[in-house]
Design a protein around this motif. Sequence first.
Motif, mmCIF file in Angstrom:
data_model
loop_
_atom_site.group_PDB
_atom_site.id
_atom_site.type_symbol
_atom_site.label_atom_id
_atom_site.label_comp_id
_atom_site.label_asym_id
_atom_site.label_seq_id
_atom_site.Cartn_x
_atom_site.Cartn_y
_atom_site.Cartn_z
ATOM 1 N N PHE A 172 -0.952 -7.920 3.096
ATOM 2 C CA PHE A 172 0.151 -8.814 2.772
ATOM 3 C C PHE A 172 -0.350 -9.867 1.793
ATOM 4 O O PHE A 172 -1.373 -10.503 2.023
ATOM 5 N N PRO A 202 1.257 -10.323 8.582
ATOM 6 C CA PRO A 202 2.338 -10.865 7.752
ATOM 7 C C PRO A 202 2.134 -12.356 7.471
ATOM 8 O O PRO A 202 1.495 -13.079 8.232
ATOM 9 N N GLN A 261 6.303 -13.289 0.740
ATOM 10 C CA GLN A 261 5.245 -12.286 0.886
ATOM 11 C C GLN A 261 5.640 -11.008 0.185
ATOM 12 O O GLN A 261 6.809 -10.707 0.022
ATOM 13 N N SER A 286 4.018 -6.812 0.020
ATOM 14 C CA SER A 286 3.099 -5.901 0.688
ATOM 15 C C SER A 286 2.350 -5.091 -0.366
ATOM 16 O O SER A 286 2.927 -4.669 -1.361
#
Length: 141
Positions: A30, A44, A51, A53
């Motif tokens: 993340f 996370p 955020q 990924s």
Amino acid sequence: MVFFRRIYFMLTLSVLAALSFSQFVFAEIFKCEIEGKLVMQDIPCPDGVEQSSVDVVIKNDHPKVDPHAYDESQFSDWENALIKAGKVEVGMSIEALRQSWGSPQDINRSAYSPEQWVFKVGMHSQRYAYVRDGKVVNWQD
């Protein structure tokens, strides 16, 4: 706290890579911006922080020497002693070198010098064996 999470993640990833017999290890990372700094972590991002990924694939295409394939009868007493001690010496065969230090991470070749076999030690260290005509001619650790 974020520092320890990163260390934990890196250690976990290293163990998974080392134990994995497959050629690929997958991990989800993340990407967060916290207090103006880019942070990449295995959990996370905190609430309220944007955020994204990132998928990480670690490919291991270097074959490993099967430790069960070691056959003492293939080597001299001198080479067997070095293999068992995890050492390398000038004059050792490349087969004994592989049994002692494992498969190289990389092999560098040049026109006039011996091959440089690069072996990874831990996360940030390397050691080297220099090979010509199937024999170790120098080493460095």
